[in-house]
Design a protein around this motif. Structure first.
Motif, PDB file in Angstrom:
ATOM      1  N   GLU A   1      -8.964 -10.352  41.791  1.00 20.08           N
ATOM      2  CA  GLU A   1      -9.975 -11.293  42.230  1.00 20.08           C
ATOM      3  C   GLU A   1     -11.314 -10.244  42.738  1.00 20.08           C
ATOM      4  O   GLU A   1     -12.321 -10.994  42.644  1.00 20.08           O
ATOM      5  N   MET A   2     -11.089  -9.106  43.021  1.00 19.00           N
ATOM      6  CA  MET A   2     -11.908  -8.303  43.450  1.00 19.00           C
ATOM      7  C   MET A   2     -12.570  -7.353  42.188  1.00 19.00           C
ATOM      8  O   MET A   2     -13.269  -6.564  42.518  1.00 19.00           O
ATOM      9  N   ALA A   3     -12.051  -7.721  41.097  1.00 22.92           N
ATOM     10  CA  ALA A   3     -12.377  -6.763  39.799  1.00 22.92           C
ATOM     11  C   ALA A   3     -14.027  -7.217  39.479  1.00 22.92           C
ATOM     12  O   ALA A   3     -14.293  -8.483  39.426  1.00 22.92           O
ATOM     13  N   SER A   4     -14.536  -6.268  38.902  1.00 23.28           N
ATOM     14  CA  SER A   4     -15.783  -6.434  38.115  1.00 23.28           C
ATOM     15  C   SER A   4     -15.572  -6.946  36.910  1.00 23.28           C
ATOM     16  O   SER A   4     -14.968  -6.342  36.079  1.00 23.28           O
ATOM     17  N   ARG A   5     -15.761  -8.173  36.610  1.00 21.26           N
ATOM     18  CA  ARG A   5     -15.537  -8.909  35.415  1.00 21.26           C
ATOM     19  C   ARG A   5     -16.164  -8.200  34.134  1.00 21.26           C
ATOM     20  O   ARG A   5     -17.246  -7.647  34.285  1.00 21.26           O
ATOM     21  N   GLU A   6     -15.597  -8.025  33.023  1.00 19.66           N
ATOM     22  CA  GLU A   6     -15.929  -7.864  31.741  1.00 19.66           C
ATOM     23  C   GLU A   6     -16.906  -8.792  31.418  1.00 19.66           C
ATOM     24  O   GLU A   6     -16.694  -9.766  31.801  1.00 19.66           O
ATOM     25  N   THR A   7     -17.627  -8.366  30.445  1.00 19.16           N
ATOM     26  CA  THR A   7     -18.448  -9.329  29.712  1.00 19.16           C
ATOM     27  C   THR A   7     -18.328  -9.000  28.118  1.00 19.16           C
ATOM     28  O   THR A   7     -17.752  -8.254  27.930  1.00 19.16           O
ATOM     29  N   LEU A   8     -18.509 -10.452  27.567  1.00 22.70           N
ATOM     30  CA  LEU A   8     -18.432 -10.420  26.017  1.00 22.70           C
ATOM     31  C   LEU A   8     -19.643  -9.284  25.486  1.00 22.70           C
ATOM     32  O   LEU A   8     -20.426  -9.275  26.384  1.00 22.70           O
ATOM     33  N   PRO A   9     -19.248  -8.890  24.286  1.00 24.31           N
ATOM     34  CA  PRO A   9     -20.501  -7.977  23.833  1.00 24.31           C
ATOM     35  C   PRO A   9     -21.723  -8.816  23.798  1.00 24.31           C
ATOM     36  O   PRO A   9     -21.752  -9.818  23.599  1.00 24.31           O
ATOM     37  N   GLY A  10     -22.912  -7.808  23.985  1.00 21.56           N
ATOM     38  CA  GLY A  10     -24.209  -8.326  23.718  1.00 21.56           C
ATOM     39  C   GLY A  10     -24.561  -8.916  22.244  1.00 21.56           C
ATOM     40  O   GLY A  10     -24.986  -8.164  21.564  1.00 21.56           O
ATOM     41  N   MET A  11     -24.298 -10.207  22.036  1.00 19.13           N
ATOM     42  CA  MET A  11     -24.302 -10.746  20.740  1.00 19.13           C
ATOM     43  C   MET A  11     -25.627 -11.704  20.868  1.00 19.13           C
ATOM     44  O   MET A  11     -25.771 -12.443  22.039  1.00 19.13           O
ATOM     45  N   THR A  12     -26.249 -11.967  19.738  1.00 19.50           N
ATOM     46  CA  THR A  12     -27.182 -12.967  19.672  1.00 19.50           C
ATOM     47  C   THR A  12     -27.175 -13.754  18.074  1.00 19.50           C
ATOM     48  O   THR A  12     -26.340 -13.400  17.449  1.00 19.50           O
ATOM     49  N   LEU A  13     -27.645 -14.762  18.050  1.00 19.64           N
ATOM     50  CA  LEU A  13     -27.673 -15.359  16.899  1.00 19.64           C
ATOM     51  C   LEU A  13     -28.188 -14.738  15.786  1.00 19.64           C
ATOM     52  O   LEU A  13     -27.598 -14.856  14.509  1.00 19.64           O
TER      53      LEU A  13
ATOM     54  N   ASN B   1     -15.178  -4.458  42.121  1.00 14.24           N
ATOM     55  CA  ASN B   1     -16.481  -4.925  42.485  1.00 14.24           C
ATOM     56  C   ASN B   1     -16.942  -4.451  43.914  1.00 14.24           C
ATOM     57  O   ASN B   1     -16.308  -5.142  44.852  1.00 14.24           O
ATOM     58  N   GLU B   2     -17.840  -3.577  44.073  1.00 12.12           N
ATOM     59  CA  GLU B   2     -18.208  -3.179  45.206  1.00 12.12           C
ATOM     60  C   GLU B   2     -19.168  -3.945  46.212  1.00 12.12           C
ATOM     61  O   GLU B   2     -18.996  -3.947  47.414  1.00 12.12           O
ATOM     62  N   ARG B   3     -19.694  -5.084  45.525  1.00 12.46           N
ATOM     63  CA  ARG B   3     -20.483  -5.903  46.215  1.00 12.46           C
ATOM     64  C   ARG B   3     -19.380  -6.694  46.994  1.00 12.46           C
ATOM     65  O   ARG B   3     -19.580  -7.015  48.165  1.00 12.46           O
ATOM     66  N   PHE B   4     -18.038  -7.089  46.708  1.00 17.85           N
ATOM     67  CA  PHE B   4     -17.136  -7.707  47.357  1.00 17.85           C
ATOM     68  C   PHE B   4     -16.676  -6.868  48.568  1.00 17.85           C
ATOM     69  O   PHE B   4     -16.591  -7.267  49.799  1.00 17.85           O
TER      70      PHE B   4
ATOM     71  N   MET C   1     -10.315 -12.535  36.396  1.00 18.74           N
ATOM     72  CA  MET C   1      -9.271 -11.529  36.146  1.00 18.74           C
ATOM     73  C   MET C   1      -7.887 -11.928  36.819  1.00 18.74           C
ATOM     74  O   MET C   1      -7.709 -11.988  37.915  1.00 18.74           O
ATOM     75  N   VAL C   2      -6.476 -11.990  35.894  1.00 20.17           N
ATOM     76  CA  VAL C   2      -5.377 -12.279  36.395  1.00 20.17           C
ATOM     77  C   VAL C   2      -4.474 -11.097  36.372  1.00 20.17           C
ATOM     78  O   VAL C   2      -3.400 -11.205  36.845  1.00 20.17           O
ATOM     79  N   GLN C   3      -4.806 -10.094  35.321  1.00 18.73           N
ATOM     80  CA  GLN C   3      -3.831  -8.981  35.143  1.00 18.73           C
ATOM     81  C   GLN C   3      -4.699  -7.838  34.736  1.00 18.73           C
ATOM     82  O   GLN C   3      -5.323  -8.145  33.658  1.00 18.73           O
ATOM     83  N   TYR C   4      -4.580  -6.799  35.294  1.00 19.43           N
ATOM     84  CA  TYR C   4      -5.277  -5.530  35.027  1.00 19.43           C
ATOM     85  C   TYR C   4      -4.449  -4.848  34.063  1.00 19.43           C
ATOM     86  O   TYR C   4      -3.049  -4.560  34.381  1.00 19.43           O
ATOM     87  N   HIS C   5      -4.742  -4.239  32.768  1.00 19.96           N
ATOM     88  CA  HIS C   5      -4.042  -3.423  31.896  1.00 19.96           C
ATOM     89  C   HIS C   5      -2.610  -4.181  31.684  1.00 19.96           C
ATOM     90  O   HIS C   5      -1.814  -3.191  32.158  1.00 19.96           O
ATOM     91  N   PRO C   6      -2.366  -5.400  31.113  1.00 19.12           N
ATOM     92  CA  PRO C   6      -1.080  -5.875  30.982  1.00 19.12           C
ATOM     93  C   PRO C   6      -0.301  -4.897  29.998  1.00 19.12           C
ATOM     94  O   PRO C   6      -0.690  -4.544  28.890  1.00 19.12           O
ATOM     95  N   ASP C   7       1.151  -5.173  30.313  1.00 19.24           N
ATOM     96  CA  ASP C   7       2.017  -4.696  29.353  1.00 19.24           C
ATOM     97  C   ASP C   7       2.457  -5.536  28.577  1.00 19.24           C
ATOM     98  O   ASP C   7       2.003  -7.152  28.471  1.00 19.24           O
ATOM     99  N   GLU C   8       3.310  -5.651  27.537  1.00 15.59           N
ATOM    100  CA  GLU C   8       3.801  -6.602  26.735  1.00 15.59           C
ATOM    101  C   GLU C   8       4.400  -7.799  27.345  1.00 15.59           C
ATOM    102  O   GLU C   8       4.260  -8.761  26.827  1.00 15.59           O
ATOM    103  N   GLU C   9       5.150  -7.414  28.243  1.00 16.18           N
ATOM    104  CA  GLU C   9       5.873  -8.405  28.928  1.00 16.18           C
ATOM    105  C   GLU C   9       4.962  -9.458  29.643  1.00 16.18           C
ATOM    106  O   GLU C   9       5.190 -10.650  29.645  1.00 16.18           O
ATOM    107  N   GLN C  10       3.916  -8.798  30.387  1.00 15.05           N
ATOM    108  CA  GLN C  10       2.972  -9.405  31.013  1.00 15.05           C
ATOM    109  C   GLN C  10       1.994 -10.345  30.085  1.00 15.05           C
ATOM    110  O   GLN C  10       1.718 -11.525  30.213  1.00 15.05           O
ATOM    111  N   LEU C  11       1.820  -9.766  28.980  1.00 10.41           N
ATOM    112  CA  LEU C  11       1.162 -10.648  27.812  1.00 10.41           C
ATOM    113  C   LEU C  11       1.893 -11.647  27.140  1.00 10.41           C
ATOM    114  O   LEU C  11       1.195 -12.765  27.101  1.00 10.41           O
ATOM    115  N   GLU C  12       3.376 -11.452  27.224  1.00  9.44           N
ATOM    116  CA  GLU C  12       4.140 -12.565  26.897  1.00  9.44           C
ATOM    117  C   GLU C  12       3.992 -13.798  27.955  1.00  9.44           C
ATOM    118  O   GLU C  12       3.935 -14.870  27.393  1.00  9.44           O
TER     119      GLU C  12
END
Length: 461
Positions: free
Chosen positions: A171-183, A82-85, A247-258
């Motif tokens: 904590e400096m990551a640009s957060r992802e967003t959920l897809p642009g969905m509407t009702l 996040n470059e604003r950070f 964000m708490v983990q970037y590109h997690p591996d299987e062990e981190q997902l566990e």
């Protein structure tokens, strides 16, 4: 007491008062030095010339480097920084401002925690480098003691400065967003929690009841049932409102997902929606892992960039869902133009309405037990049935309806319109009839409503 002794005593008292005043004045000056903001500039450099920042964050050393396309995380330049950070950090370090000068001399660094700094910040601009040391925090003001390499002066900076440089890289990551969905673009939602599966689908024909109710609901492998649009849309509005927190983990591996409870998530949401840009239906799957002590859940989207936290309050709305809570109370809201025959059977009579339509379905001939009638005569019964609503949603109780059926309504239609549909009204208790539709009974209706309908049917010939 002699005059000379009295004079000496008075003189001593005056001296004491003067010394006390000087002492208090010194205390005041020291207090002001500690508490008053003199807003001094420690050093100044051009922000645009800074090409590297390094500091000790909460998760280890963080190194940021300026590239042609912007600032990057040096260890992994693909990281969504996040470059604003970073911009805030540059503003704070290009022109370093202190609140106060509180002391001078390296022999005093130990008093302020600067002999063993709590954080070190390196600011590089080509061949020029500034090194900032942070020490203890003043318990009274919350300010942090600071010094700069090459100087023996001791300053204070406000608490926002050490806080800014204590963050970890996630904590400096640009957060992802959920897809642009509407009702309008949502087409399906599937929720699984602890092995229980619930599915909502839009536009599916449910027991032939399409049109007014555009959503269906099903539990597990059960046949889909007509859902109450309002209730479904209230739930979907909560879905659209979901937001990642941190964000708490970037590109997690299987062990981190566990470690976050995401290798075998306790729950997940599968969302189908229409991408309005290319009119393609897409799928988004959000896995929900362990709950944290601060009322969050760890979540991870399939093919996403990282593990995030998400508010427990926002997610738990999806955890304890039951199909019966979303059922439509409409007994059989079928469109008249799809009907070819309507049969009503009671203990004492059988009534049959037949409808013959032209190919365009613009005109029809109506008959009651073989005798031609007007459209208004047909509509008088049709609209009563169309508007008939149950009073309670229940878990399937078909097995409990052992008494004799008091009213059966059968709607005949072409297969392309959904086929035949049979609705039975069976005594349940002294207040309600159960409504059994295609073998399932998930609605209860007040006896008075059914008795009024029976009375009306009794008058038909």
């Amino acid at each position: 007491m002699r005059k000379r002794e009295r004079r000496s005593l008075i003189l001593a008292g005056v001296v004491f008062v003067v010394l006390l005043a000087c002492y208090l004045l010194l205390l005041e000056r020291n207090w002001r030095a500690e508490h008053e903001d003199d807003g001094r500039t420690v050093y100044q450099m051009e922000k645009e010339e800074i090409d590297r920042l390094q500091f000790c964050g909460s998760s280890g050393t963080v190194s940021l480097i300026r590239r042609t396309g912007g600032w990057k995380y040096e260890e992994d330049e693909s990281f969504p920084l996040n470059e604003r950070f970073v911009e805030t950090m540059l503003e704070k370090t290009a022109v370093l401002k202190a609140k106060r000068l509180v002391g001078q001399g390296r022999e005093r660094f130990g008093e302020y925690g600067l002999d063993e700094p709590s954080n070190t910040i390196w600011v590089d601009a080509g061949s020029q480098q500034k090194v900032i040391y942070l020490g203890d925090t003043n318990s009274a003001t919350g300010d942090c003691y600071m010094s700069v390499e090459g100087s023996d002066r001791i300053y204070t900076v406000d608490a926002t400065f050490p806080t800014l440089f204590s963050v970890g890289i996630n904590e400096m990551a640009s957060r992802e967003t959920l897809p642009g969905m509407t009702l309008d673009t949502l087409t399906a939602l599937e929720v699984e929690n602890s092995g229980q599966n619930l599915k909502f689908e839009k536009g599916e024909m449910v027991q032939g009841m399409e049109g007014e109710n555009s959503w269906s609901v099903s539990q597990g492998d059960e046949t889909p049932m007509t859902a109450d649009d309002g209730r479904v849309q209230t739930l979907l509005a909560q879905l659209i409102g979901l937001r990642y927190q941190a964000m708490v983990q970037y590109h997690p591996d299987e062990e981190q997902l566990e470690a976050y409870g995401l290798a075998q998530p306790q729950a997940w949401l599968r969302i189908c929606y229409l991408d309005t840009e290319d009119q393609t239906e897409r799928e988004f799957v959000l896995k929900i892992g362990d709950r944290t002590e601060d009322e969050m859940y760890f979540v991870y989207a399939e093919n996403g960039a990282g593990v995030y936290t998400m508010s427990a309050e926002s997610l738990e709305a999806f955890f304890y869902l039951a199909a019966e809570d979303f059922l439509s109370l409409n007994v059989a809201a079928l469109k008249a133009e799809t009907l070819t025959c309507l049969e009503i059977q009671t203990d004492s009579q059988e009534i049959s309405y037949t409808i013959e339509r032209q190919a365009a379905r613009t005109e029809a001939i109506y008959r009651l037990n073989g005798q031609e009638i007007g459209e208004g005569d047909f509509n008088s019964i049709y609209y009563q049935l169309y508007a008939l609503e149950a009073d309670k949603r229940v878990t399937d109780l078909a097995d409990q309806l052992a008494e004799k059926v008091v009213l059966t309504i059968t709607y005949h239609r072409e297969e392309r319109d959904g086929g035949d549909l049979t609705v039975e009204f069976v005594p349940y208790d002294q207040n309600y009839y159960g409504i059994r539709t295609q073998g399932r009974a998930v609605l209860l209706i007040n006896r008075q409503k059914v008795n009024q309908l029976l009375a009306y049917v009794q008058e038909l010939r």
